[in-house]
Design an enzyme around this catalytic site. Structure first.
Site, PDB file in Angstrom:
ATOM      1  N   GLY A 223       0.797  -1.224   0.000  1.00  6.25           N
ATOM      2  CA  GLY A 223       0.000   0.000   0.000  1.00  6.25           C
ATOM      3  C   GLY A 223       0.826   1.268   0.000  1.00  6.25           C
ATOM      4  O   GLY A 223       1.665   1.450   0.860  1.00  6.25           O
ATOM      5  N   SER A 224       0.600   2.171  -0.947  1.00  3.71           N
ATOM      6  CA  SER A 224       1.465   3.332  -1.069  1.00  3.71           C
ATOM      7  C   SER A 224       0.963   4.267  -2.165  1.00  3.71           C
ATOM      8  O   SER A 224      -0.172   4.161  -2.612  1.00  3.71           O
ATOM      9  CB  SER A 224       2.895   2.865  -1.365  1.00  3.71           C
ATOM     10  OG  SER A 224       2.868   1.818  -2.319  1.00  3.71           O
ATOM     11  N   ARG A 225       1.874   5.152  -2.635  1.00  4.04           N
ATOM     12  CA  ARG A 225       1.486   6.141  -3.637  1.00  4.04           C
ATOM     13  C   ARG A 225       2.674   6.487  -4.532  1.00  4.04           C
ATOM     14  O   ARG A 225       3.820   6.456  -4.097  1.00  4.04           O
ATOM     15  CB  ARG A 225       0.985   7.398  -2.918  1.00  4.04           C
ATOM     16  CG  ARG A 225       0.479   8.487  -3.844  1.00  4.04           C
ATOM     17  CD  ARG A 225      -0.087   9.620  -3.008  1.00  4.04           C
ATOM     18  NE  ARG A 225       0.518  10.905  -3.301  1.00  4.04           N
ATOM     19  CZ  ARG A 225       0.378  11.984  -2.553  1.00  4.04           C
ATOM     20  NH1 ARG A 225      -0.313  11.920  -1.428  1.00  4.04           N
ATOM     21  NH2 ARG A 225       0.942  13.118  -2.898  1.00  4.04           N
TER      22      ARG A 225
END
Length: 248
Positions: free
Chosen positions: A205-207
């Site tokens: 999970g990240s960006r």
């Protein structure tokens, strides 16, 4: 009942063809995920010994982990001037902002396209453009929700600046999120990348932020789903009349 040689060869050929078709549909696991998938699998075996329902839960988690680290092949458009998505996920923000200081891209606003990756997305990151890596800068930080705008300033991140042959500098920033605590980069300063080439991943999970010159023609909008290496984000060859930054 006897079966002639020709029939056996035909059956064997069909089996081989079917096996190839199945392999083509199943994404391989990225090598960086082997320790995690192996750890989940071992834990599942132990849980089966303790209590069968726990073992099945562990098995489901192992499958999820394998899917998380999947490393599928992608068909990347390669026309000069196209910018492709560096990550699978949802385009959460498009806005003109001053790029992070470590990118050394100046103090004038650039177009930032932010792509949020949930724990169900493929997390292998790909280069949005073809070019040479001018610099890679790692910066430690917090682990707040990657969907928040301030995550680009406060969170742990790893930044790449890519020099394109004809369209200037492009910034790519891997940003850790609430769950993600490890940014992995496979490349180094001075390396040449092709559009859609794998350069790293972020675990769980990240960006990803992409910084483009102001006036670049955008071809996506907020809320849209992007596929790494395939979805075209922008086109440098149509530099006039970029899209307005708004949600649909």
């Amino acid at each position: 009942m006897s079966i002639d040689r020709q029939t056996l060869l035909s059956v064997a050929k069909s089996i081989r063809s079917g096996a190839k078709s199945i392999r083509a549909q199943i994404s391989p696991i990225h090598p960086k995920g082997y320790p995690f998938v192996g750890g989940f699998a071992l834990a599942s075996i132990i849980l089966f010994w303790i209590w069968t329902p726990l073992g099945w839960i562990g098995t489901l988690l192992t499958i999820w982990c394998a899917l998380f680290f999947r490393n599928p092949a992608r068909v990347t458009p390669v026309r000069e001037g196209l910018v492709v998505s560096p990550a699978d996920g949802r385009i959460s923000m498009i806005a003109p902002v001053v790029p992070p200081a470590e990118l050394e891209l100046g103090e004038q606003p650039m177009v930032r396209i932010s792509i949020f990756m949930s724990v169900f997305n493929c997390h292998v990151n790909r280069s949005p453009v073809a070019g040479k890596i001018e610099r890679i800068v790692y910066r430690p930080g917090k682990f707040i929700n990657a969907e928040l705008d301030k995550a680009s300033e406060d969170n742990e991140r790893n930044s790449l600046v890519i020099s394109t042959p004809n369209n200037g500098l492009v910034g790519v920033v891997q940003i850790a999120g609430l769950v993600a605590r490890r940014i992995v980069t496979f490349v180094h300063d001075g390396q040449t990348l092709e559009t859609g080439e794998r350069f790293g991943l972020i675990r769980f999970g990240s960006r990803l932020d992409v910084f483009l010159p102001e006036g670049t023609q955008l071809l996506v909008s907020e809320g849209q789903t992007a596929i790494a290496g395939e979805t075209v984000l922008a086109d440098f060859q149509q530099a006039d009349g970029g899209r307005t930054y708004r949600s649909n």
